[in-house]
Design a protein around this motif. Structure first.
Motif, PDB file in Angstrom:
ATOM      1  N   GLN A   1      98.726 -28.697  94.536  1.00 29.05           N
ATOM      2  CA  GLN A   1      99.901 -29.037  93.735  1.00 29.05           C
ATOM      3  C   GLN A   1     100.763 -30.070  94.439  1.00 29.05           C
ATOM      4  O   GLN A   1     101.224 -31.038  93.828  1.00 29.05           O
ATOM      5  N   HIS A  60      99.258 -33.370  94.297  1.00 24.60           N
ATOM      6  CA  HIS A  60      99.245 -33.874  92.925  1.00 24.60           C
ATOM      7  C   HIS A  60     100.520 -34.668  92.650  1.00 24.60           C
ATOM      8  O   HIS A  60     100.484 -35.737  92.024  1.00 24.60           O
ATOM      9  N   TYR A  61     101.653 -34.140  93.125  1.00 21.41           N
ATOM     10  CA  TYR A  61     102.932 -34.803  92.882  1.00 21.41           C
ATOM     11  C   TYR A  61     103.265 -35.841  93.948  1.00 21.41           C
ATOM     12  O   TYR A  61     104.039 -36.772  93.682  1.00 21.41           O
TER      13      TYR A  61
END
Length: 201
Positions: free
Chosen positions: A47, A50-51
């Motif tokens: 996560q 991902h950002y």
């Protein structure tokens, strides 16, 4: 340019940034690891990347922007309401309170040092902060000129630039010495100078 995110994605990204900011305030930028941020925010490595595909440097730049935004948020609602001399005094006092509370530890300063002050990302953060801050002061000066409380011949842009430069100098001296005196002096002297030549009741 950052890619568009869904509302949920924006919320997740903001949560990661806020968590990283809190970790850095507690531990310092050098001691904060991505694992600490993941644990605090309940996000996985997948996560986080991902950002923030470029990892810690990209995350630190996002946190720097977060801290820059906070500099202005901490001055509200006073900064957006410089419409009378009591309002200017209230803003002055809020600014002093903010930097007294911060003391010699400046999260934004540490973050910019880590990501590289001369890099385009860091420069964009600082330039954006100073532009928005100066625009708010200019708006206050022009309002006071419209009511006759500041002389019309005062150059609002230059006066705001001088005041902002003085604030930054006072903050740097606070970081170096732990003393708030210089920031208080630059605010008091510069604000008093704006009164000169104003209409008297």
């Amino acid at each position: 340019m950052r890619r568009a995110l869904t509302r949920k994605g924006e919320a997740t990204r903001a949560r990661i940034v806020a968590g990283a900011a809190a970790e850095i305030r507690e531990r310092g930028v050098d001691e904060t690891r991505l694992e600490d941020v993941m644990a605090r925010t309940g996000t996985s490595k997948g996560q986080l990347f991902h950002y923030f595909p470029d990892g810690k440097d990209e995350l630190l730049l996002a946190v720097a922007q977060h801290e820059a935004d906070q500099v202005l948020i901490d001055q509200e609602p006073m900064l957006s309401n410089l419409t009378s001399w009591p309002a200017w005094l209230a803003w002055r006092n809020r600014l002093i309170e903010r930097y007294l509370a911060q003391g010699v530890q400046c999260p934004l300063n540490g973050l910019l040092g880590q990501v590289g002050r001369r890099g385009p990302g860091a420069q964009a953060v600082v330039t954006g902060l100073m532009r928005r801050w100066q625009e708010a002061i200019v708006e206050g000066i022009r309002h006071m000129q419209s009511t006759g409380d500041i002389a019309p011949e005062v150059d609002a842009d230059r006066a705001a630039a001088a005041l902002l430069a003085g604030i930054q100098g006072g903050v740097l001296l606070l970081l170096a010495t732990g003393k708030i005196d210089h920031l208080e002096a630059t605010l008091d002297v510069t604000i008093d100078s704006l009164r000169v030549g104003a209409r008297t009741a």
